[in-house]
Structures are given as C-alpha cells and as structure tokens.
Write a protein that holds these residues in place. Structure first.
Motif, PDB file in Angstrom:
ATOM      1  N   GLN A  84       0.829  -1.209   0.000  1.00  0.00           N
ATOM      2  CA  GLN A  84       0.000   0.000   0.000  1.00  0.00           C
ATOM      3  C   GLN A  84       0.870   1.269   0.000  1.00  0.00           C
ATOM      4  O   GLN A  84       0.624   2.202  -0.767  1.00  0.00           O
ATOM      5  N   GLU A  85       1.890   1.288   0.842  1.00  0.00           N
ATOM      6  CA  GLU A  85       2.780   2.451   0.914  1.00  0.00           C
ATOM      7  C   GLU A  85       3.537   2.645  -0.399  1.00  0.00           C
ATOM      8  O   GLU A  85       3.685   3.760  -0.888  1.00  0.00           O
ATOM      9  N   LYS A  86       4.002   1.532  -0.968  1.00  0.00           N
ATOM     10  CA  LYS A  86       4.729   1.626  -2.235  1.00  0.00           C
ATOM     11  C   LYS A  86       3.821   2.149  -3.344  1.00  0.00           C
ATOM     12  O   LYS A  86       4.240   2.946  -4.185  1.00  0.00           O
ATOM     13  N   LEU A  87       2.587   1.686  -3.331  1.00  0.00           N
ATOM     14  CA  LEU A  87       1.651   2.126  -4.371  1.00  0.00           C
ATOM     15  C   LEU A  87       1.306   3.600  -4.210  1.00  0.00           C
ATOM     16  O   LEU A  87       1.193   4.323  -5.197  1.00  0.00           O
ATOM     17  N   ASN A  88       1.149   4.039  -2.971  1.00  0.00           N
ATOM     18  CA  ASN A  88       0.936   5.473  -2.735  1.00  0.00           C
ATOM     19  C   ASN A  88       2.089   6.291  -3.286  1.00  0.00           C
ATOM     20  O   ASN A  88       1.900   7.326  -3.910  1.00  0.00           O
ATOM     21  N   TRP A  89       3.294   5.784  -3.034  1.00  0.00           N
ATOM     22  CA  TRP A  89       4.497   6.493  -3.484  1.00  0.00           C
ATOM     23  C   TRP A  89       4.542   6.512  -5.017  1.00  0.00           C
ATOM     24  O   TRP A  89       4.827   7.536  -5.626  1.00  0.00           O
ATOM     25  N   ALA A  90       4.234   5.376  -5.609  1.00  0.00           N
ATOM     26  CA  ALA A  90       4.258   5.270  -7.068  1.00  0.00           C
ATOM     27  C   ALA A  90       3.203   6.181  -7.688  1.00  0.00           C
ATOM     28  O   ALA A  90       3.444   6.834  -8.705  1.00  0.00           O
ATOM     29  N   PHE A  91       2.041   6.245  -7.050  1.00  0.00           N
ATOM     30  CA  PHE A  91       0.980   7.114  -7.559  1.00  0.00           C
ATOM     31  C   PHE A  91       1.473   8.557  -7.588  1.00  0.00           C
ATOM     32  O   PHE A  91       1.309   9.265  -8.590  1.00  0.00           O
ATOM     33  N   ASN A  92       2.120   8.952  -6.522  1.00  0.00           N
ATOM     34  CA  ASN A  92       2.659  10.301  -6.436  1.00  0.00           C
ATOM     35  C   ASN A  92       3.717  10.552  -7.517  1.00  0.00           C
ATOM     36  O   ASN A  92       3.791  11.643  -8.091  1.00  0.00           O
ATOM     37  N   LEU A  93       4.507   9.522  -7.816  1.00  0.00           N
ATOM     38  CA  LEU A  93       5.503   9.640  -8.884  1.00  0.00           C
ATOM     39  C   LEU A  93       4.819   9.860 -10.237  1.00  0.00           C
ATOM     40  O   LEU A  93       5.202  10.729 -11.012  1.00  0.00           O
ATOM     41  N   TYR A  94       3.785   9.078 -10.504  1.00  0.00           N
ATOM     42  CA  TYR A  94       3.079   9.164 -11.788  1.00  0.00           C
ATOM     43  C   TYR A  94       2.226  10.421 -11.905  1.00  0.00           C
ATOM     44  O   TYR A  94       1.957  10.889 -13.000  1.00  0.00           O
ATOM     45  N   ASP A  95       1.770  10.936 -10.761  1.00  0.00           N
ATOM     46  CA  ASP A  95       0.961  12.145 -10.769  1.00  0.00           C
ATOM     47  C   ASP A  95       1.899  13.348 -10.868  1.00  0.00           C
ATOM     48  O   ASP A  95       2.206  14.011  -9.889  1.00  0.00           O
ATOM     49  N   ILE A  96       2.338  13.636 -12.090  1.00  0.00           N
ATOM     50  CA  ILE A  96       3.420  14.586 -12.297  1.00  0.00           C
ATOM     51  C   ILE A  96       3.075  15.987 -11.776  1.00  0.00           C
ATOM     52  O   ILE A  96       3.886  16.638 -11.143  1.00  0.00           O
ATOM     53  N   ASN A  97       1.855  16.448 -12.050  1.00  0.00           N
ATOM     54  CA  ASN A  97       1.527  17.811 -11.609  1.00  0.00           C
ATOM     55  C   ASN A  97       0.908  17.841 -10.205  1.00  0.00           C
ATOM     56  O   ASN A  97       0.464  18.885  -9.731  1.00  0.00           O
ATOM     57  N   LYS A  98       0.867  16.687  -9.560  1.00  0.00           N
ATOM     58  CA  LYS A  98       0.425  16.572  -8.157  1.00  0.00           C
ATOM     59  C   LYS A  98      -0.992  17.105  -7.939  1.00  0.00           C
ATOM     60  O   LYS A  98      -1.265  17.755  -6.931  1.00  0.00           O
TER      61      LYS A  98
END
Length: 198
Positions: free
Chosen positions: A106-120
């Motif tokens: 879950q934590e890794k996926l949250n982190w990855a989501f943030n990486l992919y969400d370029i404009n946050k």
C-alpha cells in the motif's frame, strides 16, 4: 585564523545534519546502524547535505549508463522532494527509500501514484503515464529493448489505462490505481513498482 574559518565551514556543512538519527529511526524502517551508513554515503556524494536536481541526475545516471535517465531522474527527484522546495534532504531521501525498500504494498503504491501524478493534482492522466513510461524506456536503453518499437510505451499505456480507469472518466484516481495494481501482477511488474525502481 584558518581554524575559525575551518570551523565555520564545518558548521555550514552540518547545518543540514538530520535533526537526530533517533527521530529518523522512529519514522523510517531503518535501524540506527543502517541510517549511519546511509548518511555517510549521502554526505560523501553531497557534502552540503542536500541534493539539487542536477546532482540527483548525475548520481542517477551512474546507475543506468546504458540509457538516458535524465527524464526519469527528474520525475523521481520530484517524488522525493516532498515539500517541493527544489532540493532533497537526507530526511527526504531516507523516507522515500524506506518506503521503496521496506514499505508495505500500500505504501509503495501510494508512493508510485505520487511519482506518476506529475503535476500533483491527485489524478493520473494518460499523458502523465506516457511521460513516465517513455522516461523508463529511455533509461533502460536500447540494449535492454533492442527491438523496441517507437510506439511501445504508448501501447503499454493504452492497455494499462483502460484497465485502471474503472469509471472511464479519463483520469485514474489513487483508489483506481491501488485497486488495479493489487489485482494485476503484470501492471505491478511493468510499472516497475518493485525494489528495482531505485
């Protein structure tokens, strides 16, 4: 005297010493010993105690000599720079690493989501996913994918995006992202969401 100057320089350098390794030990999943080793390595590469984006790219390019990692390193830098002040401190670095190496799925996926969400903005668009995918392909270099077609990243993204965007509104939310990744091992693998990201 030279001594005083020396002292002052030393003070300036440790200005960014982590508040306390104890605090980091409590917040991260590393032991004190591991943190000391990480800190030594970090100080070695970045005597000032903070990394700007250029330094980050230089360090990162050493790991992927066969490709061009600058774009991926740029996205990664922004994911590590959690307060978006243009630099990554030792604390930022440790917290990111802690999740990537020892975090729950879950934590890794949250982190990855943030990486992919370029404009946050809290959503992943198809364009953002494509930008990251292209960056990963560039970084892996021609020797990894000698027969890679130019449009491979785009096809990849089309497939994933359709799977992920459950309500077909053209964006992927964090819930859609996490649900899709947990259900589909191929997605997990292809998105490099395992230890080999770093």
């Amino acid at each position: 005297s030279a001594d005083t100057v020396e002292d002052e320089m030393e003070m300036a350098t440790v200005r960014h010493r982590p508040e306390a390794l104890e605090l980091l030990e409590a917040q991260s999943k590393f032991t004190k010993k591991e943190l000391q080793i990480l800190y030594r390595g970090f100080k070695n590469e970045c005597p000032s105690g903070v990394v700007n984006e250029e330094t980050f790219k230089e360090i990162y390019s050493q790991f992927f000599p066969q490709g061009d990692s600058t774009t991926y390193a740029h996205f990664l830098f922004n994911a590590f720079d959690t307060d978006h002040n243009g630099s990554v401190s030792f604390e930022d670095f440790v917290m990111g690493l802690s999740i990537l190496l020892r975090g729950t799925v879950q934590e890794k996926l949250n982190w990855a989501f943030n990486l992919y969400d370029i404009n946050k903005d809290g959503y992943i668009t198809k364009e953002e996913m494509l930008d990251i995918m292209k960056a990963i392909y560039d970084m892996m270099g021609k020797c990894t994918y000698p027969v890679l077609k130019e449009d491979a990243p785009r096809q990849h993204v089309e497939t994933f995006f359709q799977k992920m965007d459950k309500n077909k509104d053209g964006v992927v939310t964090i819930d859609e992202f996490i649900e899709s990744c947990q259900k589909d091992e191929n997605i997990m693998r292809s998105m490099q969401l395992f230890e080999n990201v770093i």
